[in-house]
Design a protein around this motif. Structure first.
Motif, PDB file in Angstrom:
ATOM      1  N   LEU A 177       0.068   4.765   1.625  1.00  0.00           N
ATOM      2  CA  LEU A 177       0.066   3.833   0.503  1.00  0.00           C
ATOM      3  C   LEU A 177      -1.341   3.329   0.213  1.00  0.00           C
ATOM      4  N   ASP A 178      -1.671   3.164  -1.072  1.00  0.00           N
ATOM      5  CA  ASP A 178      -3.008   2.706  -1.464  1.00  0.00           C
ATOM      6  C   ASP A 178      -3.355   1.379  -0.804  1.00  0.00           C
ATOM      7  N   ARG A 230       4.026  -0.299  -8.868  1.00  0.00           N
ATOM      8  CA  ARG A 230       3.213   0.753  -9.468  1.00  0.00           C
ATOM      9  C   ARG A 230       2.287   0.148 -10.526  1.00  0.00           C
ATOM     10  N   ASP A 240      -1.561   4.427 -10.010  1.00  0.00           N
ATOM     11  CA  ASP A 240      -1.198   5.792 -10.378  1.00  0.00           C
ATOM     12  C   ASP A 240      -2.066   6.262 -11.534  1.00  0.00           C
ATOM     13  N   GLU A 244      -8.551   1.679  -7.717  1.00  0.00           N
ATOM     14  CA  GLU A 244      -7.951   1.036  -6.545  1.00  0.00           C
ATOM     15  C   GLU A 244      -8.721  -0.236  -6.187  1.00  0.00           C
ATOM     16  N   GLU A 249       0.365   0.409  -5.613  1.00  0.00           N
ATOM     17  CA  GLU A 249      -0.306   1.694  -5.775  1.00  0.00           C
ATOM     18  C   GLU A 249      -0.781   1.865  -7.206  1.00  0.00           C
TER      19      GLU A 249
END
Length: 288
Positions: free
Chosen positions: A216-217, A260, A230, A184, A228
Motif C-alpha cells: 500500500l502507498d 483511492r 492511482d 504520493e 493510495e
C-alpha cells in the motif's frame, strides 16, 4: 577538429570523441558554450547536469537539482542545472551558478563528475526551495538514495548558522523516502497538513502463508486504513482495473479500508480526501 562530449539516450553516458568542424555543424547542436550533443537528443536533468559540468571543464561541483539528478532522483526534467564555482562566472541561460565553499567530505564522484553528497544535496535543497517543492524533491532524493532525515540532520549540525536553517527545520519532519511519485508525496503532505497522524509508507500486507498480498502507498497499520494514489492507468487500463478490484476485495476481507485518490480529487477536491481518511480512521477506533 575538437573534442566534444556526446550524450547518448538510454544510459545518458558521456563519451569523448574527435569530430571535424563540418561534422560538428552538421550532426550536433550546441547546448552550452563549447558543449554539444547530437541533433534530436533531448537532455534530461542528468544530461543537463553533465553538460554544465563540461561547460566549466570540470572545475565546479554539481549541486542542488543537478546533484540530485546525478544521484538518480526522478521528476527533475523541468528544473534548471546548478553548479557551484569558486570563481565568478556569467551563467548561460537555464543554468544557476553559486559561489559556495563546500567541504571536501560533502562532495563525491558520480559517473566521473563531482557533485554534493546526497545529504548535502538535501540540505541545500530544503533550505532554499519553497516548502512544498522542497518536500517533493527531497522525498524523491531520499527514495533514490535511501537517505534518511537523520543523515540530513547530522549534516545540518555542522552548519548551524547556514542560511535557510529555519526552512530546513520546517521541511525535515515531512520527509519520507517511501514516496514513489510526486503525487504520493502531495497526497501524504495533504494528510499531514490536515492534522492527521503521519502515515506509514509502502505498507506490505501478508497472508497467512507469509506471502505479500499487497503493498500500500501509505496508511495507518494500527487502524487498518490505507490511502493510495492511482495514476491514469488505474482507471483506463481494463486489466489493471480488474486487478485493483480484486485487490480491494482482498484488503476489505482482512479488515482494511482503502481510500483511492485520483488526480482530479487531489487537484480539485482535496478536502474530500482528508474527510474520507478522517472518517475511516474514526470508524476504525482512532481517537481523532
Amino acid at each position: 577538429m575538437g573534442e566534444i562530449g556526446e550524450v547518448f539516450p538510454g544510459s545518458w553516458a558521456v563519451r569523448a570523441g574527435v569530430v571535424s568542424a563540418w561534422e560538428l555543424r552538421k550532426d550536433f547542436e550546441r547546448v552550452l558554450p563549447d558543449v554539444y550533443v547530437r541533433k534530436g537528443i533531448r537532455l534530461d536533468a542528468r544530461g543537463r547536469a553533465q553538460a554544465v559540468a563540461h561547460w566549466v571543464k570540470g572545475t565546479g561541483i554539481l549541486v542542488g537539482f543537478s546533484a540530485a539528478a546525478m544521484h538518480g532522483t526522478q521528476w527533475l526534467d523541468d528544473k534548471p542545472a546548478e553548479i557551484a564555482l569558486s570563481t565568478r562566472a556569467r551563467p548561460p541561460r537555464h543554468v544557476l551558478v553559486y559561489r559556495d565553499a563546500i567541504p571536501a567530505d560533502e562532495v563525491c564522484g558520480v559517473g566521473g563528475f563531482r557533485c554534493t553528497t546526497p545529504a548535502r544535496t538535501a540540505f541545500d535543497l530544503a533550505r532554499r526551495l519553497d516548502f512544498g517543492e522542497a518536500v517533493e524533491v527531497v522525498d524523491a532524493l531520499c527514495n533514490a538514495t535511501r537517505l534518511t532525515t537523520a543523515d540530513i540532520e547530522r549534516l545540518a549540525e555542522r552548519h548551524p548558522r547556514a542560511r535557510g536553517a529555519t526552512s530546513l527545520r520546517r521541511v525535515l519532519p515531512y520527509i519520507d523516502g517511501g514516496a514513489e511519485s510526486i503525487q504520493e508525496t502531495r497526497t501524504r503532505l495533504l494528510l499531514r497538513q490536515a492534522g492527521l497522524p503521519a502515515p506509514e509508507t509502502q505498507i506490505r500486507i501478508h497472508g497467512p502463508d507469509g506471502m505479500t498480498l499487497a503493498r500500500l502507498d501509505m496508511g495507518w497499520r494500527k487502524w487498518r486504513v490505507a490511502v493510495e494514489y492511482d495514476g491514469a492507468h488505474h482507471w483506463t487500463d481494463r486489466d489493471q482495473r480488474a486487478w485493483d478490484i480484486d485487490r480491494s476485495a482482498v484488503l476489505e476481507s482482512l479488515g482494511w479500508t482503502l481510500i483511492r485518490v485520483s488526480a482530479a480529487l487531489l487537484t480539485h477536491r482535496p478536502r474530500t480526501i482528508t474527510t474520507r481518511a478522517l472518517d475511516a480512521l474514526r470508524r476504525h477506533g482512532a481517537d481523532l
